[in-house]
Write an enzyme that holds these catalytic residues in place. Structure first.
Site, PDB file in Angstrom:
ATOM      1  N   SER A  12       0.855  -1.185   0.000  1.00  0.00           N
ATOM      2  CA  SER A  12       0.000   0.000   0.000  1.00  0.00           C
ATOM      3  C   SER A  12       0.894   1.239   0.000  1.00  0.00           C
ATOM      4  O   SER A  12       2.107   1.138   0.183  1.00  0.00           O
ATOM      5  CB  SER A  12      -0.911  -0.012   1.225  1.00  0.00           C
ATOM      6  OG  SER A  12      -0.111  -0.001   2.378  1.00  0.00           O
ATOM      7  N   LEU A  14       1.477   3.334  -2.527  1.00  0.00           N
ATOM      8  CA  LEU A  14       2.257   3.525  -3.762  1.00  0.00           C
ATOM      9  C   LEU A  14       1.858   4.801  -4.501  1.00  0.00           C
ATOM     10  O   LEU A  14       2.350   5.065  -5.590  1.00  0.00           O
ATOM     11  CB  LEU A  14       2.022   2.342  -4.702  1.00  0.00           C
ATOM     12  CG  LEU A  14       2.755   1.061  -4.359  1.00  0.00           C
ATOM     13  CD1 LEU A  14       2.403  -0.014  -5.369  1.00  0.00           C
ATOM     14  CD2 LEU A  14       4.256   1.305  -4.362  1.00  0.00           C
ATOM     15  N   ILE A  18      -2.635   9.459  -6.339  1.00  0.00           N
ATOM     16  CA  ILE A  18      -2.004  10.468  -7.199  1.00  0.00           C
ATOM     17  C   ILE A  18      -2.029   9.979  -8.647  1.00  0.00           C
ATOM     18  O   ILE A  18      -2.270  10.755  -9.576  1.00  0.00           O
ATOM     19  CB  ILE A  18      -0.546  10.757  -6.737  1.00  0.00           C
ATOM     20  CG1 ILE A  18      -0.539  11.333  -5.311  1.00  0.00           C
ATOM     21  CG2 ILE A  18       0.164  11.699  -7.697  1.00  0.00           C
ATOM     22  CD1 ILE A  18      -1.277  12.633  -5.134  1.00  0.00           C
ATOM     23  N   GLU A 140     -11.041   4.309  -8.148  1.00  0.00           N
ATOM     24  CA  GLU A 140      -9.827   3.843  -7.476  1.00  0.00           C
ATOM     25  C   GLU A 140     -10.212   2.844  -6.390  1.00  0.00           C
ATOM     26  O   GLU A 140     -11.007   3.168  -5.507  1.00  0.00           O
ATOM     27  CB  GLU A 140      -9.096   5.043  -6.872  1.00  0.00           C
ATOM     28  CG  GLU A 140      -7.838   4.646  -6.140  1.00  0.00           C
ATOM     29  CD  GLU A 140      -7.228   5.785  -5.317  1.00  0.00           C
ATOM     30  OE1 GLU A 140      -7.597   6.961  -5.525  1.00  0.00           O
ATOM     31  OE2 GLU A 140      -6.396   5.475  -4.451  1.00  0.00           O
ATOM     32  N   LYS A 188      13.703  -4.929  -9.903  1.00  0.00           N
ATOM     33  CA  LYS A 188      13.114  -6.265  -9.767  1.00  0.00           C
ATOM     34  C   LYS A 188      11.642  -6.294 -10.188  1.00  0.00           C
ATOM     35  O   LYS A 188      10.832  -5.523  -9.670  1.00  0.00           O
ATOM     36  CB  LYS A 188      13.217  -6.728  -8.310  1.00  0.00           C
ATOM     37  CG  LYS A 188      14.650  -6.913  -7.834  1.00  0.00           C
ATOM     38  CD  LYS A 188      15.243  -8.139  -8.498  1.00  0.00           C
ATOM     39  CE  LYS A 188      16.622  -8.456  -7.925  1.00  0.00           C
ATOM     40  NZ  LYS A 188      17.295  -9.496  -8.718  1.00  0.00           N
ATOM     41  N   LYS A 190       9.683  -9.172 -10.147  1.00  0.00           N
ATOM     42  CA  LYS A 190       8.927 -10.301  -9.606  1.00  0.00           C
ATOM     43  C   LYS A 190       7.689  -9.877  -8.801  1.00  0.00           C
ATOM     44  O   LYS A 190       6.601 -10.431  -8.998  1.00  0.00           O
ATOM     45  CB  LYS A 190       9.863 -11.203  -8.779  1.00  0.00           C
ATOM     46  CG  LYS A 190       9.320 -12.594  -8.536  1.00  0.00           C
ATOM     47  CD  LYS A 190       9.146 -13.413  -9.814  1.00  0.00           C
ATOM     48  CE  LYS A 190      10.417 -14.124 -10.206  1.00  0.00           C
ATOM     49  NZ  LYS A 190      10.294 -14.809 -11.523  1.00  0.00           N
ATOM     50  N   CYS A 381      -9.901  26.014  13.026  1.00  0.00           N
ATOM     51  CA  CYS A 381     -10.849  25.200  13.789  1.00  0.00           C
ATOM     52  C   CYS A 381     -10.420  25.103  15.255  1.00  0.00           C
ATOM     53  O   CYS A 381     -10.568  26.063  15.987  1.00  0.00           O
ATOM     54  CB  CYS A 381     -11.043  23.845  13.121  1.00  0.00           C
ATOM     55  SG  CYS A 381     -12.683  23.190  13.486  1.00  0.00           S
ATOM     56  N   GLY A 383      -7.545  25.380  16.262  1.00  0.00           N
ATOM     57  CA  GLY A 383      -6.556  26.465  16.346  1.00  0.00           C
ATOM     58  C   GLY A 383      -7.231  27.814  16.596  1.00  0.00           C
ATOM     59  O   GLY A 383      -6.714  28.663  17.334  1.00  0.00           O
ATOM     60  N   HIS A 508     -12.503  25.335   7.813  1.00  0.00           N
ATOM     61  CA  HIS A 508     -11.242  24.779   7.312  1.00  0.00           C
ATOM     62  C   HIS A 508     -10.979  25.286   5.895  1.00  0.00           C
ATOM     63  O   HIS A 508     -11.426  24.659   4.930  1.00  0.00           O
ATOM     64  CB  HIS A 508     -11.327  23.257   7.252  1.00  0.00           C
ATOM     65  CG  HIS A 508     -11.356  22.588   8.585  1.00  0.00           C
ATOM     66  ND1 HIS A 508     -10.225  22.130   9.211  1.00  0.00           N
ATOM     67  CD2 HIS A 508     -12.390  22.306   9.414  1.00  0.00           C
ATOM     68  CE1 HIS A 508     -10.562  21.571  10.363  1.00  0.00           C
ATOM     69  NE2 HIS A 508     -11.870  21.670  10.518  1.00  0.00           N
ATOM     70  N   GLU A 510      -8.398  25.060   4.188  1.00  0.00           N
ATOM     71  CA  GLU A 510      -7.480  24.181   3.440  1.00  0.00           C
ATOM     72  C   GLU A 510      -8.220  23.235   2.494  1.00  0.00           C
ATOM     73  O   GLU A 510      -7.666  22.803   1.487  1.00  0.00           O
ATOM     74  CB  GLU A 510      -6.572  23.389   4.404  1.00  0.00           C
ATOM     75  CG  GLU A 510      -7.232  22.297   5.248  1.00  0.00           C
ATOM     76  CD  GLU A 510      -7.886  22.789   6.543  1.00  0.00           C
ATOM     77  OE1 GLU A 510      -8.179  24.004   6.645  1.00  0.00           O
ATOM     78  OE2 GLU A 510      -8.113  21.962   7.446  1.00  0.00           O
TER      79      GLU A 510
HETATM   80  N1  GLN Z   1     -12.729  19.812  18.639  1.00  0.00           N
HETATM   81  C1  GLN Z   1     -13.213  21.046  18.141  1.00  0.00           C
HETATM   82  C2  GLN Z   1     -14.721  21.059  17.929  1.00  0.00           C
HETATM   83  O1  GLN Z   1     -15.318  20.020  17.848  1.00  0.00           O
HETATM   84  C3  GLN Z   1     -12.481  21.449  16.871  1.00  0.00           C
HETATM   85  C4  GLN Z   1     -12.740  20.526  15.735  1.00  0.00           C
HETATM   86  C5  GLN Z   1     -11.716  20.666  14.626  1.00  0.00           C
HETATM   87  O2  GLN Z   1     -10.661  21.245  14.799  1.00  0.00           O
HETATM   88  N2  GLN Z   1     -11.999  20.094  13.484  1.00  0.00           N
HETATM   89  O3  GLN Z   1     -15.311  22.106  17.819  1.00  0.00           O
END
Ligand code: GLN
Length: 536
Positions: A12, A14, A18, A140, A188, A190, A381, A383, A508, A510
């Protein structure tokens, strides 16, 4: 609709995800509409309850689906947004078959893996892909050929190939490993031969073999694989270590893989256009400057736990011709040892999301350090919640302020459950999830970063919120909520007035970051980190 089934052999990890994403991107570059499905052979219904330490990040979709991180790769490579139905798990399939059985839908039949489970799998693959109106659907298959768990899925796609008349409607891409023993040994074949044998035993003959190896495959090795595995020479493709994952599509294109797939599936080819992709890649691999960002978190031993953040930094870095180096720092270490030199030296700090109490005080210490020393900072979040607690404790004198997730008895519950979350007992898919509107205040930094938009959609995955009771006090102390949910009750973005860059979001950012369209808040962090490093 044509299907490309991507299987994995030998080991796994690999980079099947991607490879699948890259093939998708290449077909898209020929003018085709492409979608992708990930099959995960585990019994969990979704990835939401899985530990990132074992399984990597839980990716969140617009519709609130908590899914395998490979769906993040599909979204980033294909620049599409998929739904949670694009992640098929054993848990989902069995749940639906058992529900049908309880409703008496099988009319007295003995319910079995073949045909009931396999029919369900085929049905889901077809209905999910049909709903997108794509020309090609890449499926996939997680796991490694030979695993007990993946058998029903392999059987289902074998049947699909037969039902669709074999030939031009389906193809199988098998990814394998070609190891080298020692430093100058021979490549290799094989393990590849054995895994193809395993695949054939279940009735699947691969059409393409993508071989991961440190270096490109030697010609004689390609020939050997072609001969032993009964795959045309041009369909044996090398996937050597690349400078960036974003280089993989080009590596496959150069070897003629797109042309081969297009011929095999008899697809219309509108001519190749990879200009944008190439220019993005060239920015990724030719940075003119470097900054170092610390990620202060809990799952620091597995980079996959924070993969969307890493990618968001790649996207942001590319726009600024900057290489973003990451330093993963365990917040428990900060808690024990304080602001260690490794953290003190960075140009910016990220505190990502998380759950539970481990290392929490270390995160709060990192927030304080970033605030007081004016280090560019982004909290996401958990953070965001930690940054808020830090302001409460040290700017508002609320000693012992906390989130009730960690200290239910705290005197200052600045982060707390909203009434709608109080009675929720089940853990699966019960958080505040998915894309939700965020109203951005016009005279804020967030507004500038979001391209002067005052309504944006961002993805969420949390239960706890800033306690509305304290909002006014926070804002007076300079912790300004420049983004709020339309109800005005849920706080979404915090920015510290008078700090070069101290931003945090309950959502989030990201998850929506893409090549050429970086997450605005990550972009802001990298830009501020550059200013700190090069202009002071
Ligand atoms: N634990 C926090 C909450 O439930 C933050 C969750 C997170 O960072 N995704 O609100």
């Amino acid at each position: 609709m044509k299907f490309i089934f991507v299987t994995g052999g030998v080991i796994s990890g690999l980079g099947k995800g991607i490879t699948s994403s890259s093939i998708g991107r290449l077909l898209k570059s020929r003018g085709l509409k492409v979608t992708a499905i990930k099959i995960d052979p585990y019994l969990n219904v979704d990835a939401g309850t899985m530990n990132p330490f074992e399984h990597g990040e839980v990716f969140v979709l617009d519709d609130g689906g908590e899914v395998d991180l490979d769906l993040g790769n599909y979204e980033r490579f294909l620049d599409i947004s998929v739904t949670s139905s694009h992640n098929i798990t054993t848990g989902k399939v069995y749940r639906s078959v058992i529900e049908k059985e309880r409703l008496g839908e099988y009319l007295g039949k003995t319910v079995q893996i073949i045909p009931h489970i396999t029919n369900e799998i085929k049905c889901v693959i077809k209905s999910v892909s049909d709903a997108t109106g794509a020309d090609v659907c890449i499926v996939e298959l997680g796991g490694t050929v030979g695993d007990i768990e993946s058998m029903p899925f392999l059987e289902a796609v074998r049947q699909m190939n037969t039902e669709l008349g074999k030939g031009e409607n389906c193809m199988f891409v098998h990814t394998t490993l070609v190891p080298v023993l020692g430093t100058v040994g021979e490549q290799k074949t094989k393990p590849t031969q054995h895994s193809v044998k395993e695949l054939r035993a279940i009735g699947i003959q691969p059409d393409v073999i993508v071989a991961r190896a440190k270096e490109p495959l030697e010609y004689s090795i390609k020939r050997k694989i072609s001969l032993f595995c009964d795959v045309p020479l041009e369909a044996v493709v090398s996937c050597p270590d690349a400078r960036s994952i974003y280089e993989v599509p080009l590596v496959l294109e150069e070897q003629g893989l797109t042309d081969f797939i297009i011929r095999h599936l008899k697809l219309a080819d509108a001519g190749q256009d990879l200009t944008e992709w190439k220019s993005f890649l060239s920015k990724v691999v030719n940075p003119t400057r470097t900054v170092k960002i610390a990620c202060v978190g809990k799952y620091t031993h597995l980079a996959d736990s924070y993969i969307s953040h890493l990618e968001a930094f790649h996207h942001a870095g590319a726009e600024l011709e900057t290489k973003v180096e990451m330093a993963f720092i365990d917040s428990e270490v900060i808690q024990e040892k304080g602001i260690i030199p490794e953290l003190a030296q960075v140009d910016g700090i990220l505190i990502p999301g998380g759950f539970g109490s481990r290392g929490i005080e270390g995160k709060i210490m990192a927030c304080r350090h970033a605030r007081e020393d004016k280090v560019p900072f982004l909290g996401v979040c958990l953070g965001f919640q930690m940054a808020t607690i830090e302001v409460a404790r040290h700017l508002l004198d609320m000693e012992g302020a906390n989130t009730t997730e960690i200290d239910p008895e705290t005197k200052f519950p600045v982060i707390d459950l909203l009434p709608e979350q109080r009675d929720v007992k089940k853990k699966g898919a019960t958080m505040r999830l998915g894309a939700q509107p965020v109203v951005v205040a016009e005279d804020s930094r967030a507004f500038e970063l979001y391209g002067n938009k005052n309504l944006v959609m961002e993805r969420h995955r949390h239960r706890y919120e800033v306690n509305p009771k304290y909002i006014e006090e926070f804002e007076k102390a300079g912790w300004r909520f420049s983004g709020k949910a339309p109800d005005g009750v849920k706080m979404e973005i915090g920015e510290l007035v008078g700090h070069p860059y101290y931003m945090a979001s309950q959502f989030h950012p990201e998850f929506k970051s893409r090549p050429g369209k970086p997450s605005p808040l990550h972009f802001g962090l990298v830009r501020a980190a550059l200013q700190r490093k090069y202009q002071s």
